[in-house]
Scaffold this active site. Structure first.
Site, short mmCIF file in Angstrom:
data_model
loop_
_atom_site.label_atom_id
_atom_site.label_comp_id
_atom_site.label_asym_id
_atom_site.label_seq_id
_atom_site.Cartn_x
_atom_site.Cartn_y
_atom_site.Cartn_z
N GLU A 1 -7.14 4.53 -3.19
CA GLU A 1 -7.96 4.81 -2.01
C GLU A 1 -8.08 6.32 -1.77
O GLU A 1 -7.09 7.04 -1.77
CB GLU A 1 -7.30 4.13 -0.81
CG GLU A 1 -8.09 4.16 0.47
CD GLU A 1 -7.43 3.33 1.56
OE1 GLU A 1 -7.79 3.53 2.74
OE2 GLU A 1 -6.54 2.51 1.25
N ASP B 1 -2.81 5.00 -1.79
CA ASP B 1 -3.68 5.69 -0.84
C ASP B 1 -3.30 7.17 -0.85
O ASP B 1 -2.24 7.55 -0.33
CB ASP B 1 -3.53 5.11 0.56
CG ASP B 1 -4.50 5.72 1.55
OD1 ASP B 1 -5.30 6.59 1.14
OD2 ASP B 1 -4.47 5.34 2.74
N ASP C 1 -0.93 -3.93 9.09
CA ASP C 1 0.51 -3.95 9.30
C ASP C 1 0.97 -3.11 10.49
O ASP C 1 2.14 -3.16 10.87
CB ASP C 1 1.25 -3.49 8.04
CG ASP C 1 0.76 -2.11 7.57
OD1 ASP C 1 -0.25 -1.62 8.09
OD2 ASP C 1 1.40 -1.54 6.66
N LYS D 1 0.86 -1.18 0.00
CA LYS D 1 0.00 0.00 0.00
C LYS D 1 0.90 1.22 0.00
O LYS D 1 1.65 1.44 0.96
CB LYS D 1 -0.92 -0.02 1.23
CG LYS D 1 -1.88 1.15 1.31
CD LYS D 1 -2.81 0.97 2.51
CE LYS D 1 -3.76 2.14 2.68
NZ LYS D 1 -4.69 1.94 3.79
N ASP E 1 -12.56 5.76 1.75
CA ASP E 1 -12.08 5.54 3.11
C ASP E 1 -12.64 6.62 4.03
O ASP E 1 -13.66 6.44 4.69
CB ASP E 1 -10.55 5.50 3.14
CG ASP E 1 -9.99 5.25 4.55
OD1 ASP E 1 -10.77 4.95 5.46
OD2 ASP E 1 -8.77 5.36 4.74
N LYS F 1 1.63 5.17 0.04
CA LYS F 1 1.09 6.47 0.42
C LYS F 1 1.54 7.53 -0.58
O LYS F 1 2.74 7.67 -0.87
CB LYS F 1 1.56 6.85 1.83
CG LYS F 1 0.97 5.98 2.94
CD LYS F 1 -0.53 6.21 3.09
CE LYS F 1 -1.08 5.47 4.30
NZ LYS F 1 -2.52 5.73 4.50
N LYS G 1 -12.91 0.93 8.93
CA LYS G 1 -12.00 0.95 10.07
C LYS G 1 -12.83 1.09 11.34
O LYS G 1 -13.75 1.91 11.39
CB LYS G 1 -11.00 2.10 9.95
CG LYS G 1 -10.02 1.94 8.80
CD LYS G 1 -9.14 3.15 8.65
CE LYS G 1 -8.17 2.99 7.47
NZ LYS G 1 -7.46 4.24 7.14
#
Length: 364
Positions: free
Chosen positions: A219, A191, A323, A160, A244, A162, A268
């Site tokens: 994302e 993301d 993670d 993933k 998200d 950033k 989340k």
């Protein structure tokens, strides 16, 4: 099974390496642990991560919400009637989703312990193992490529990335460097953490598609409130788009689903206020044919275990971003989910499977 005591403790744990996104740079895990004790002596554990730039919840606000508002309304309630307990929790105050999540997690720990079942089985038991991705923080293209290669060497085959912190052309350079470092053997997710505007998102995603960078999904490319813009991006590119920060509540999820504003939703617990509401979001998404990912903030193994139990229990949850405990300098949690590289296994013990929490005692 009467709730007798609700206690909290602030914790801070250093990260191995600063965690950088478009919204913040994190050097330490900062969270609140929650311990709920019932009249039969059973103990449930919960955790709330302070993420002011996403949830608006700080250490101070989480602690105050739990002790001064939620605790007085929950003490004396019977967890045998847990539907009533969760409604009381969520109606106790507006917002404060992280504080609610910490209490919710501890309550589900207790309820599934009473049932004599691991939490993932209590919630549905779809799978016992899952595979997490690993996040590459925003840095220079060279450093991000080196980090990605190291994570690949550690056995992670989904990364993933950033992005969204500065110039979008720099983001493309970062992705090129990472793809060069890891080849085509790993999946890459991006993301943006709301870091792009609509036009640059569409233009750049199309460019990445034309360049053959093979991005699995992107994302939250635009601001959380801009559902119209999110839909424009989703409708204008071939790469799947995930919501998200746009989705905290079931009501917000329903709007995204009705508008078809995204192809996937990232749930989340710290946004949803815990498992009770997270289940509603996933159920609605499943009915609309939209798969979900479950992720976390920077949290310890305690909160991540709760999120992983939830994710493992549901068929519609197909992607996993857990993670955070691997980023911590030390753990402080005995029990919960176990890691073997990217593979996570749910415990066989009842509840979350937490045996002890040395962080509660102030020990590393």
């Amino acid at each position: 099974m009467i709730i007798q005591a609700i206690e909290v403790k602030r914790i801070s744990v250093p990260l191995k390496k600063p965690f950088k996104t478009a919204l913040r740079t994190v050097h330490n895990l900062e969270s609140i642990l929650v311990k709920i004790t019932c009249d039969n002596g059973m103990v449930g554990w919960g955790e709330a991560a302070a993420t002011v730039v996403i949830t608006g919840d700080s250490i101070e606000s989480i602690e105050s919400a739990i002790l001064n508002t939620m605790k007085p309304q929950l003490i004396g309630l019977n967890l045998v009637s847990y539907e009533q307990v969760f409604h009381t929790l969520h109606q106790s105050m507006v917002g404060n989703s992280s504080a609610k999540a910490a209490v919710d997690i501890a309550l589900y720990d207790l309820i599934s312990q009473r049932a004599g079942m691991p939490l993932y089985q209590f919630l549905g038991g779809y799978r016992q193992q899952l595979e997490t991705d690993y996040t590459v923080s925003v840095n220079s293209p060279k450093e991000m490529g080196e980090d990605a290669a190291a994570y690949l060497k550690d056995g992670f085959n989904v990364l993933k990335i950033k992005v969204g912190k500065d110039n979008i052309e720099d983001d493309i350079l970062r992705i090129q460097e990472i793809r060069k470092a890891v080849g085509n053997q790993v999946k890459i997710r991006l993301d943006a953490n709301q870091g792009w505007n609509v036009k640059e998102a569409v233009r750049s995603i199309r460019k990445m598609e034309d360049m053959g960078l093979d991005i699995e999904l992107i994302e939250q490319p635009v601001k959380a409130h801009d559902l119209e813009g999110l839909k424009v991006v989703t409708d204008s590119v071939d790469t799947p788009i995930m919501a998200d920060e746009s989705v905290f509540s079931p009501a917000q999820a329903l709007q995204v689903l009705r508008d078809r504003a995204a192809d996937l939703i990232n749930i989340k617990l710290m946004k949803a206020g815990g498992i009770f509401k997270a289940q509603l979001i996933n159920q609605m998404a499943e009915e609309h044919g939209i798969p979900c990912m479950v992720g976390s903030m920077i949290e310890s193994r305690l909160a991540v275990s709760a999120a992983a139990h939830f994710a493992a229990s549901k068929k519609n949850i197909t992607r996993f971003d857990f993670d955070a405990p691997l980023m911590l300098l030390h753990d402080g949690i005995d029990g919960g989910v176990t890691y073997e590289g990217r593979v996570m296994t749910m415990p066989d013990a009842p509840g979350l499977g937490i045996r002890s929490v040395s962080l509660w005692e102030g020990r590393e």
